[in-house]
Design an enzyme around this catalytic site. Structure first.
Site, PDB file in Angstrom:
ATOM      1  CG  HIS A  88      -1.996   0.919   1.312  1.00 40.99           C
ATOM      2  ND1 HIS A  88      -1.811   2.274   1.336  1.00 40.99           N
ATOM      3  CD2 HIS A  88      -3.342   0.735   1.366  1.00 40.99           C
ATOM      4  CE1 HIS A  88      -2.985   2.881   1.395  1.00 40.99           C
ATOM      5  NE2 HIS A  88      -3.945   1.963   1.405  1.00 40.99           N
ATOM      6  NE  ARG A 118      -3.418   7.539  -1.267  1.00 40.76           N
ATOM      7  CZ  ARG A 118      -3.475   6.310  -1.770  1.00 40.76           C
ATOM      8  NH1 ARG A 118      -3.522   6.145  -3.079  1.00 40.76           N
ATOM      9  NH2 ARG A 118      -3.495   5.253  -0.993  1.00 40.76           N
TER      10      ARG A 118
HETATM   11  C1  SIN Z   1      -8.205  -1.430   1.623  1.00 44.96           C
HETATM   12  O1  SIN Z   1      -7.143  -2.020   1.877  1.00 44.96           O
HETATM   13  O2  SIN Z   1      -9.101  -1.956   0.967  1.00 44.96           O
HETATM   14  C2  SIN Z   1      -8.428  -0.033   2.057  1.00 44.96           C
HETATM   15  C3  SIN Z   1      -7.307   0.409   2.860  1.00 44.96           C
HETATM   16  C4  SIN Z   1      -7.297   1.875   2.939  1.00 44.96           C
HETATM   17  O3  SIN Z   1      -8.083   2.407   3.727  1.00 44.96           O
HETATM   18  O4  SIN Z   1      -6.494   2.483   2.260  1.00 44.96           O
END
Ligand code: SIN
Ligand code: FAD
Length: 468
Positions: A246, A269
């Site tokens: 991420h 974002r």
């Molecule tokens: C996700 O991993 O689906 C969302 C995570 C986030 O809040 O960026």
């Protein structure tokens, strides 16, 4: 005999609740002392296409559009059938949570790689993962208290083996209790809901050595027990080398090298946040493209030693994301400052006047230079060096493991020939593989937990599971 569900994250909770709704009995096991796994950390929400919320908020969406976005993000990997079911059942998953559990799920965010806003969370104080997990677990606890024959929850119970009998029929589950003693539960149906392996350095070293040194958002329980056990039984593990890094884990200024990071939710974002490169003070990527692309941009363009970027948000975001921002500010991961203060403190190589101009241009341009959707801009009017912004430092983090035990659209675990591995053996949630291919879209993990957790429960009930 009750169905045994291993893991109390959302996949396990959805499966167990659906079993109870279908008049089945269930024993839920978790190796930790608390319910919820990584699911309780979820911060952006759960996807649904053509949901009632979308219709009320006039967002046009279809299962086909969602399926297309998912396939694009998956880059040819994974199983299109699993993705299709995920998209087609997504509105039913949202409606199940809304109707059966009174969850509002009335706010939408547009996350990276999605064509429209389809990630649902509830207005109110609680973050989505925690709200959904606590609501679904409350229902189970009530049944467990009033009727322990129908529902048992065994915490501090680590599953170490699954027993197969004649004709490849599941016959039992072996777990160690808190004292280390081994116990066997007799059952004909077991659903693995044990989550991913993002915390296991050993498994990352084996499947994705390039990720071993990255920090993670995952809890220490995320060690791939299910994948390992299922592989021993003969399951086909797929896409194991595909780890979701991420792009935005918060760097805590008080402990910048910590291996565990709080996530800077993608919704930050999605509700307007942008990324600035500390070397140039400029934007460098469409912040709302898929996570793999944003991560690659940070890793290749931002300072090599730190991999850091600045996440910068306009004041408008506070209205839609107040509770999360208050939490991040309480943790000192985000600061509210003027543009001038930010430029001075971070020693950006541009002036406050120039940054204010850049933000104003970004906010009003008729087309975005990186192709970002214009509906997500929210820096407000009359931007000057005295304008307030919210700022945090972010870095890529190991977040989700796409790979796992291959399942079919009934959530049955498959062997290496593509056939169900055993009678009564299911998997749902992050332990399974094939639902996301090379890269998962934000919001699709909570969704897969609900879709495939419920599917496993329905198949078990249809086959005459464990009715009392
Ligand atoms: C996700 O991993 O689906 C969302 C995570 C986030 O809040 O960026
Ligand atoms: P988990 O929720 O991780 O639960 C697995 C459970 O199994 C754990 O409780 C664990 O203790 C137990 N277990 C493991 N091994 C054993 C064993 N041997 N015996 C007994 N029990 C065992 N996804 C989204 O869709 N939207 C979001 O907004 C979102 N935000 C996220 C934010 C963060 C910080 C993180 C880390 C993830 C986020 N995700 C999000 C991803 C998502 O939360 C998880 O991938 C998903 O919830 C996994 O659910 P699960 O039920 O499969 O596993």
């Amino acid at each position: 005999m009750s169905t045994v569900v291993i893991g109390t994250g959302l996949a396990g909770l959805a499966c167990a609740n659906q079993l109870l709704e279908l008049n089945e009995s269930v024993v839920l096991l978790d190796k930790t002392g608390t319910i919820g796994g990584n699911s309780s950390k979820a911060s952006s929400g759960i996807n649904g296409a053509h949901s009632t919320t979308q219709q009320e908020l006039k967002v046009e969406d279809t299962a086909d559009l969602f399926f297309g976005d998912t396939q694009k993000s998956a880059k040819g990997l994974g199983s299109p059938e699993l993705m299709k079911k995920l998209a087609e059942d997504s509105h039913l998953a949202i409606e199940w949570l809304q109707k059966n559990f009174d969850l509002k799920l009335d706010v939408l965010a547009q996350l990276g790689g999605h064509s429209v806003a389809r990630t649902h969370r509830s207005s109110g104080k609680l973050p989505p993962g925690f709200e959904i997990v606590s609501t679904l677990s409350k229902r189970l606890k009530e049944v467990a208290e009033s009727n322990p024959e129908r529902c048992k929850i065994l915490l501090n119970s680590t599953v170490v083996d699954v027993k197969l009998g004649e004709g490849k029929q599941i016959t039992g589950v072996v777990y160690k209790d808190e004292s280390g003693k081994e116990n066997t539960l007799e059952t004909n149906n077991v659903v693995f809901c044990t989550g991913g392996f993002g915390f296991s350095k050993e498994m990352l070293k084996k499947y994705a050595p390039e990720c071993v040194d990255l920090p993670t958002t995952n809890g220490p329980h995320t060690t791939g027990d299910g994948q390992r056990l299922l592989e021993t039984l003969g399951a086909d593990l797929i896409d194991m080398t595909h780890i979701q890094v991420h792009p935005t884990g918060f760097v805590d200024p008080a402990d910048p090298d910590s291996g565990s990071k709080f996530l800077a939710a993608e919704a930050l974002r999605g509700h307007g946040g942008i990324l600035l490169n500390p070397i140039t003070g400029k934007r460098f990527v469409n912040e709302l493209t898929t996570r793999d692309v944003v991560t690659e941009a940070i890793q290749s363009q931002c300072p090599k030693d730190k991999n850091n970027a600045y996440l910068v948000m306009g004041e408008g975001i506070y209205e839609v994301y107040k509770n999360n921002l208050d939490f991040y500010m309480f943790k000192k991961l985000v600061k509210k400052v003027t543009i001038k203060e930010f430029v001075e403190e971070s020693k950006l190589p541009i002036s406050a006047e120039d940054l204010a101009k850049d933000l104003a241009t970004y906010n009003t341009a008729s087309a975005d230079e990186f192709g970002r959707s214009l509906v997500t801009r929210n820096f407000g009017d009359n931007i000057t060096p005295e304008t307030n912004i919210f700022v945090g430092q972010v870095t890529p983090v190991v977040h989700f493991t796409m790979g796992g035990a291959k399942i079919d659209t009934n959530a049955a675990v498959l062997d290496k020939n593509g056939n169900p591995l055993a009678k009564g053996l299911y998997a749902a949630g992050e332990v399974s593989g094939g639902v996301h291919g090379a890269n998962r879209l934000g919001g699709s993990s909570l969704l897969e937990c609900v879709v495939y957790g419920r599917t496993a429960a329905k198949c078990i009930a249809q086959k005459g599971g464990a009715r009392l």
